[in-house]
Design an enzyme around this catalytic site. Structure first.
Site, PDB file in Angstrom:
ATOM      1  CB  VAL A 105      -0.931   0.026   1.225  1.00 56.95           C
ATOM      2  CG1 VAL A 105      -1.793   1.283   1.218  1.00 56.95           C
ATOM      3  CG2 VAL A 105      -1.802  -1.219   1.267  1.00 56.95           C
ATOM      4  CB  CYS A 106       1.024   4.231   0.300  1.00 64.56           C
ATOM      5  SG  CYS A 106       1.473   5.966   0.245  1.00 64.56           S
ATOM      6  CB  THR A 107       5.876   4.736   0.387  1.00 65.32           C
ATOM      7  OG1 THR A 107       5.386   4.833   1.730  1.00 65.32           O
ATOM      8  CG2 THR A 107       5.665   6.061  -0.322  1.00 65.32           C
ATOM      9  N   GLY A 108       4.698   1.372   0.540  1.00 64.30           N
ATOM     10  CA  GLY A 108       5.085  -0.002   0.848  1.00 64.30           C
ATOM     11  C   GLY A 108       5.717  -0.682  -0.353  1.00 64.30           C
ATOM     12  CB  THR A 125       4.117   3.896  -5.095  1.00 65.76           C
ATOM     13  OG1 THR A 125       4.202   4.229  -3.693  1.00 65.76           O
ATOM     14  CG2 THR A 125       4.902   4.927  -5.891  1.00 65.76           C
TER      15      THR A 125
END
Length: 324
Positions: A105-108, A125
């Site tokens: 999720v996102c910057t994961g 991202t």
């Protein structure tokens, strides 16, 4: 009873709390809606098992250390930092390939990319970090626009609420459409947005023109999608020649007038399909397509699905639908 779907959510210092709690709520609620407490078993874990502090200051206590967790069906890495902990990267490199599905999720996406788990794959991202992800990890095929991307067993999403969209898509895959819709309604997430939906609306995705006359044209397009929005007509609105207008619009807005109009009309049509009970024929006229067939072609080209199917899949419960 052995859980059918185990979910492991990774915690680390400076994690984004909503990237953790959003998907967690989706999975746990899905088990309740399915009437099977074992449908999902969700655990959280940090590298050493110790508590972490989110980037908003919230303290989170994980269930375990990562090394003490069995390989999950879903391994979810939330966002929070584009500078991943080397210990987490090493753990992901060693254990990530054995997980049933990898989710960021996102910057994961950055820890997954650093561990080599996105090499040769399509990924996305948060919009603010797409360029950095592509530059730092050239082996990753970064897509800037979608809210989430599926490539084999790996799924990545844009910022924050897009993680909920992706989690709902996984629930639909595992437990069926009705359960996913029930979860969305309970969380007051009226729609499950398709993965190829843009991270921004047409207006936010485009730049705002510097010249007042061009800004007025942008506003006119948004307010009148049914109007004649050809280059000559818009140029007349701006008081410019068609050639000068087209060149200035592209320079200041970052895309051609035609592409901008297409985006605005598509967004307007989607909103009416989602939020009203108006007929497809009426919506096609109201949004400037003229005919249902023209609108169907535009939807297939942009979204891969026709208006009727889009409405069937993404329209909320009748309780929430407006009529005009």
């Amino acid at each position: 009873m052995t859980p059918r779907h185990s979910v492991l959510i990774v915690l680390y210092d400076q994690v984004q709390s909503l990237d953790v709690t959003g998907p967690l709520e989706v999975f746990t609620r899905a088990a309740r809606e399915a009437g099977d407490a074992g449908a999902y078993r969700v655990r959280t874990a940090s590298v050493d098992g110790g508590p972490v502090r989110t980037n908003s200051g919230l303290r989170m206590l994980p269930d375990a250390a990562l090394d003490d967790c069995p390989v999950p069906d879903v391994l979810l890495v939330p966002g929070g930092s584009a500078e991943p902990d080397p210990r987490l990267v090493a753990w992901l490199r060693a254990h990530g390939p054995r997980a049933g599905r990898l989710v960021a999720v996102c910057t994961g996406a950055f820890p997954l990319a650093a561990a080599g788990l996105l090499d040769g794959r399509r990924a996305t991202t948060h919009w603010a970090y797409c360029a950095r992800l592509a530059e730092r990890y050239p082996g990753v095929r970064v897509e800037e626009e979608p809210i989430y991307v599926r490539d084999g067993k790996v799924a990545t999403s844009a910022g924050v609420t897009a993680g909920i969209d992706l989690a709902l898509a996984l629930v639909e895959e595992d437990l069926g459409r009705e359960v996913a819709l029930a979860v969305a309604r309970h969380l007051v997430v009226f729609l499950r947005r398709p993965g190829n939906q843009r991270q921004f609306s047409a207006q936010l995705a485009a730049q705002t023109a510097q010249r007042p006359a061009l800004r007025e044209v942008q506003h006119w397009i948004t307010e009148h999608p049914e109007a004649d929005l050809s280059v000559p007509a818009l140029a007349a609105q701006a008081g410019l020649s068609p050639r000068h207008f087209a060149r200035a619009f592209r320079s200041e807005v970052g895309q051609s007038p035609g592409r901008y109009v297409d985006s605005v009309r598509l967004e307007a049509a989607r909103r009416l399909l989602e939020d009203t009970a108006e007929s497809v024929e009426h919506i096609s006229r109201a949004c400037g397509y003229g005919t249902p067939e023209a609108m169907r072609r535009a939807f297939l080209r942009a979204l891969g699905t026709g208006p009727a199917e889009y409405r069937r899949r993404f329209r909320p419960s009748p309780l929430f639908v407006r009529t005009h």
